[in-house]
Design a protein around this motif. Structure first.
Motif, short mmCIF file in Angstrom:
data_model
loop_
_atom_site.label_atom_id
_atom_site.label_comp_id
_atom_site.label_asym_id
_atom_site.label_seq_id
_atom_site.Cartn_x
_atom_site.Cartn_y
_atom_site.Cartn_z
N LYS A 19 0.83 -1.14 -0.19
CA LYS A 19 0.24 -0.03 0.00
C LYS A 19 1.06 1.18 0.00
O LYS A 19 0.45 2.32 -0.76
CB LYS A 19 -1.08 -0.01 1.31
N ALA A 20 2.00 1.19 0.88
CA ALA A 20 2.93 2.36 0.84
C ALA A 20 3.61 2.61 -0.29
O ALA A 20 3.92 3.83 -1.06
CB ALA A 20 3.81 2.18 2.02
N THR A 21 3.68 1.69 -1.05
CA THR A 21 4.44 1.60 -2.54
C THR A 21 3.51 2.17 -3.48
O THR A 21 4.09 3.07 -4.41
CB THR A 21 5.22 0.31 -2.73
N TYR A 22 2.50 1.84 -3.62
CA TYR A 22 1.46 1.91 -4.84
C TYR A 22 0.52 2.87 -4.67
O TYR A 22 -0.38 3.36 -5.65
CB TYR A 22 1.02 0.77 -5.20
N LEU A 23 0.06 3.23 -3.41
CA LEU A 23 -0.83 4.21 -3.05
C LEU A 23 -0.57 5.57 -3.72
O LEU A 23 -1.63 6.28 -4.40
CB LEU A 23 -1.38 4.30 -1.79
N PRO A 24 0.62 6.03 -3.64
CA PRO A 24 0.94 7.55 -4.13
C PRO A 24 0.82 7.38 -5.83
O PRO A 24 0.50 8.50 -6.16
CB PRO A 24 2.53 7.67 -3.61
N VAL A 25 1.21 6.38 -6.36
CA VAL A 25 0.94 6.36 -7.74
C VAL A 25 -0.34 5.83 -8.10
O VAL A 25 -0.66 5.79 -9.39
CB VAL A 25 2.07 5.50 -8.40
N ASN A 26 -1.30 5.62 -7.39
CA ASN A 26 -2.79 4.98 -7.68
C ASN A 26 -2.66 4.07 -8.62
O ASN A 26 -3.40 3.94 -9.62
CB ASN A 26 -3.46 6.43 -8.25
N ARG A 27 -1.95 2.89 -8.16
CA ARG A 27 -2.13 1.73 -9.07
C ARG A 27 -3.25 0.84 -8.67
O ARG A 27 -3.21 0.14 -7.71
CB ARG A 27 -0.95 0.84 -8.78
N ARG A 28 -4.62 1.06 -9.11
CA ARG A 28 -5.54 0.71 -8.37
C ARG A 28 -5.81 -1.02 -8.73
O ARG A 28 -6.34 -1.58 -7.61
CB ARG A 28 -7.00 1.25 -9.29
N GLY A 29 -5.35 -1.70 -9.41
CA GLY A 29 -5.18 -2.76 -9.86
C GLY A 29 -4.42 -3.72 -8.63
O GLY A 29 -5.15 -4.59 -7.95
N ILE A 30 -3.33 -3.30 -8.32
CA ILE A 30 -2.51 -3.69 -7.42
C ILE A 30 -2.90 -3.37 -6.04
O ILE A 30 -3.06 -4.36 -5.22
CB ILE A 30 -0.97 -3.15 -7.56
N LEU A 31 -3.56 -2.19 -5.84
CA LEU A 31 -4.18 -1.97 -4.40
C LEU A 31 -5.56 -2.88 -4.18
O LEU A 31 -5.69 -3.34 -2.93
CB LEU A 31 -4.55 -0.41 -4.48
N ARG A 32 -6.36 -2.90 -5.18
CA ARG A 32 -7.54 -3.92 -4.97
C ARG A 32 -6.93 -5.45 -4.51
O ARG A 32 -7.42 -6.11 -3.81
CB ARG A 32 -8.28 -3.97 -6.14
N ALA A 33 -5.96 -5.91 -5.62
CA ALA A 33 -5.31 -7.27 -5.17
C ALA A 33 -4.68 -7.17 -3.99
O ALA A 33 -5.02 -8.37 -3.16
CB ALA A 33 -4.58 -7.55 -6.32
N ASN A 34 -4.17 -6.38 -3.37
CA ASN A 34 -3.57 -6.28 -2.26
C ASN A 34 -4.40 -6.25 -0.99
O ASN A 34 -4.40 -6.98 0.06
CB ASN A 34 -2.80 -4.99 -1.82
N THR A 35 -5.70 -5.70 -1.14
CA THR A 35 -6.95 -5.82 -0.17
C THR A 35 -7.53 -7.14 -0.26
O THR A 35 -7.44 -7.93 1.07
CB THR A 35 -7.72 -4.75 -0.46
N VAL A 36 -7.49 -7.93 -1.26
CA VAL A 36 -7.91 -9.03 -1.47
C VAL A 36 -6.78 -10.01 -0.63
O VAL A 36 -7.41 -10.81 0.07
CB VAL A 36 -8.43 -9.66 -2.90
N ALA A 37 -5.56 -9.91 -1.00
CA ALA A 37 -4.81 -10.79 -0.40
C ALA A 37 -4.64 -10.75 1.19
O ALA A 37 -4.44 -11.49 1.93
CB ALA A 37 -3.29 -10.44 -0.89
N PHE A 38 -4.74 -9.42 1.77
CA PHE A 38 -4.89 -9.20 3.18
C PHE A 38 -6.09 -9.84 3.82
O PHE A 38 -5.94 -10.57 4.84
CB PHE A 38 -5.26 -7.50 3.32
N ILE A 39 -7.25 -9.81 3.17
CA ILE A 39 -8.21 -10.55 3.71
C ILE A 39 -8.09 -12.13 3.72
O ILE A 39 -8.21 -12.82 4.45
CB ILE A 39 -9.64 -10.20 2.88
#
Length: 349
Positions: A153-173
């Motif tokens: 999240k810290a790496t890709y939130l500033p550049v708004n990589r939505r696909g990776i951020l959504r996958a990151n949330t799924v992986a977290f769950i």
């Protein structure tokens, strides 16, 4: 006025007490006061503060502000040595299994040759130890999952990589569900609540394998993450494949061994029907657990490049609160919000 400031409420005193304790304000202080009831900004070197105000949690925080800097010292446990968490995982989980295995074998509850992991923690006293050890193991697994989530999240939130951020949330769950399954396996023994135990095993191994797949897929699309290398990604792919193979072997071997006939006497003899399938299932289960632990170890190099700081807590302080009330108020946050919702951030007291 000092650059380091805190928001405190104006003390409610009668006219005589105000004349005695409150000093004459300077021109700078007059500029700091806005509308009636707005908190007064007081510097750490200002004089004239009453004894009651000096004892308020806000001023105690001000005195320690230089000692606890968020940018330097306000980190979580192992905040700048997060790679140690992977080492703890690699040591703790196998040692936990060995402890309960040794106790179960010494008590004659299981055979020495490759019982199921759950069998080593089914009967007392090892069941009590097994449950407690797996509870800590689940916590450590969740710790790894959380660190990885925050890193991506810290790496890709500033550049708004939505696909990776959504996958990151799924992986977290998925990771949290895996950790929950580990705890369920330890606390719901197969001889007591078999259905819940099987659900927990599926969460720990099945959803755990799915977590590994999602993380591996994300890793292939995240070469920018510090510490990520093509070699590590290849290792993760291999671990995912092996984990899947042994997951299938575990459940197919369990089903074909006639486990229902042996569920309440866990000492298998080599002459019993289904013993070979039983060995395939148990050995596969041990290997599957080891491979999932090894997958967490692959985060070692990436976690070395990352530091995790304590979360901030924001709360409101009502301007009408006096010093007497402040003295009895727990100040636990890092940001103080006044009447106009403008805050002053700082480190934890």
């Amino acid at each position: 006025m000092s650059t380091s400031r805190v928001l405190i409420s104006r003390c409610h005193r009668d006219t005589r007490q105000q004349a005695t304790h409150i000093p004459t304000r300077t021109a700078d202080e007059d500029e700091l006061e806005g509308d009636e009831g707005t908190p007064l900004l007081v510097g750490e070197r200002d004089v004239g503060v009453t004894e009651e105000c000096e004892g308020s949690p806000l001023l105690r925080k001000e005195k320690n502000q230089n000692k606890y800097k968020q940018s330097e010292g306000d980190t979580m446990i192992l905040g700048d040595k997060l790679h140690v968490v992977t080492v703890i995982t690699a040591i703790y989980v196998p040692v936990s299994f060995i402890i309960t295995y040794a106790i179960a074998v010494s008590n004659g509850h299981v055979e020495a040759g490759f019982p199921y992991i759950s069998d080593t923690g089914t009967l007392p006293p090892e069941s009590c130890i097994f449950g407690q050890l797996l509870n800590f193991g689940a916590l450590i697994a969740a710790w790894n999952v959380y660190i990885r989530y925050k890193q991506i999240k810290a790496t890709y939130l500033p550049v708004n990589r939505r696909g990776i951020l959504r996958a990151n949330t799924v992986a977290f769950i998925l990771g949290l569900l895996t950790a929950t399954g580990v705890s369920i396996v330890g606390n719901f023994q197969e001889t007591n609540v078999i259905v819940v135990h099987i659900i927990g095993a599926f969460m720990a191994f099945g959803i755990g394998a799915l977590y590994c797949f999602v993380q591996t897929g994300m890793s292939l699309k995240m070469p920018e993450v510090p510490g990520s290398t093509p070699f590590i990604n290849k290792i993760r792919i291999l671990l995912c494949v092996l984990d899947t193979v042994f997951f299938i072997l575990t459940f197919s071997g369990t089903a074909s061994s006639g486990i229902g006939n042996h569920i309440y006497h866990m000492r298998w003899a080599s002459s019993e029907p289904g013993y070979a399938e039983h060995l395939v299932a148990t050995i596969s289960e041990w290997l599957m657990a080891i491979f999932i632990v090894m997958f967490f170890v692959t985060f070692y190099k990436e976690f070395r490049k990352f530091r995790l700081t304590s979360p901030q807590v924001v709360f409101d302080i009502k301007p009408e609160i006096g010093c007497d009330q402040l003295n009895h108020t727990e100040i636990l946050g890092t940001e103080y919000v006044g009447q106009n919702n403008t805050g002053t951030s700082g480190s934890f007291p």
